[in-house]
Write a protein that holds these residues in place. Structure first.
Motif: not given
Length: 321
Positions: A195-203, A205-209, A211-215, A239-247
């Motif tokens: 969500s926009p509220a959380f993804d700004v902090d995740a993008f 960051s180690q959280v993004e990496r 999450q992407s690695s686990a998926l 695996v990419v962080h972003g909105r599916p349609a945009d990706v």
């Protein structure tokens, strides 16, 4: 459209509309599959206004004449693109346009339509028929944007949008079959966005990496059997962080084809595409294949000279991105 083997590639055309890209793609697919091409025009019901002054029979007859002439010209152009052994047939279907074309698709191997992409210079995008047919056709539907050229194709990469190994199984299978047919490779793409509220902090960051690695690990494990079945087809998992349609739209700019799944219909009316698939159809730069993940077996035939794999079976599927 007759039920003959091998099933033909169906091209839905409309008089007055450019169909160069769709004819080129259909001819290329027919050559790869060793099948013929079937051209169809739908003649919908006529609305003659409140006075009823127009002679319906005359207007409908004129439209049929125009449709027949256009089909003849399209048939001539496709014949020039095929070898001498391929057959080209034509049909004028009657009834509401989408319903008529869906009916014709019953015995097709593939359905091809050309459309105007959103965001281009066209005032009105021709996506209503494309979306309607893609959401209900009996075979996979390829939506070809204006100006796209089959030869030379920009890439041999087939991108497939993945939701998860269960619901996307049949969609991913189609992507591997298509890549095998064209001698290409598959890129399994999954996008995640909280969500926009959380993804700004995740993008970034180690959280993004993490999450992407686990998926990515989940996808490799979930599709291991299918990948082994198509061991001759190279593939990669992205695996990419972003909105599916945009990706997926971004991926479409430098690949040969994007494969997505439509939703399992729960009601007999309304769109069965889903928001991601609809957005990709509207904005992708390359042809987009829409696959029914729970429909009939729409396996792509093997290239001539290859032998069936010793592994068999079809994975389950419910719904794909």
């Amino acid at each position: 459209m007759m039920d003959i083997e091998p099933h033909k590639v169906l091209v839905c055309v409309s008089p007055g509309e450019d169909c160069t890209a769709s004819l080129e793609l259909a001819a290329a697919e027919a050559r790869r599959r060793g099948c013929g091409v079937h051209l169809a025009v739908a003649v919908g019901p006529l609305w003659v206004g409140p006075t009823g002054d127009v002679d319906v029979h005359l207007v409908e007859g004129e439209w049929r004449r125009i449709g027949a002439e256009f089909l003849h010209e399209c048939g001539r152009r496709v014949t020039e693109l095929l070898d001498a052994t391929a057959t080209v047939s034509t049909e004028i279907a009657h009834g509401p346009v989408v319903g008529a074309l869906v009916g014709v698709s019953e015995h097709a191997a593939l359905v091809v339509l050309q459309h105007h992409r959103m965001g281009r210079t066209h005032a009105v995008p021709t996506l209503s028929v494309t979306n309607g047919v893609a959401s209900r056709a009996h075979a996979p539907v390829v939506a070809v944007p204006d100006g796209w050229g089959e030869d030379p194709a920009p890439s041999d990469v087939v991108v497939v949008g993945v939701e998860d190994p269960v619901s996307s199984a049949q969609v991913v299978r189609h992507a591997f079959e298509q890549a095998r047919l064209v001698g290409g490779r598959v890129r399994l793409v999954q996008a995640w966005f909280w969500s926009p509220a959380f993804d700004v902090d995740a993008f970034g960051s180690q959280v993004e990496r993490a999450q992407s690695s686990a998926l990515a690990a989940q996808l490799r494990h979930g599709f291991a059997d299918l990948v082994a079945e198509f061991e001759q087809v190279p593939h990669e998992v992205v695996v990419v962080h972003g909105r599916p349609a945009d990706v997926l739209v971004a991926q479409s700019h430098d690949v040969g084809r994007v494969v997505v799944g439509r939703h399992e219909p729960t009601l007999p009316w309304g769109s069965h595409l889903g928001p991601v698939t609809r957005a990709v159809l509207n904005h992708a730069s390359c042809p987009v294949v829409v696959v029914d993940p729970v429909g009939r077996d729409a396996a792509v035939p093997r290239p001539l000279g290859t032998t069936p794999s010793s592994r068999g079976g079809h994975g389950p599927g419910r719904r794909a991105t």
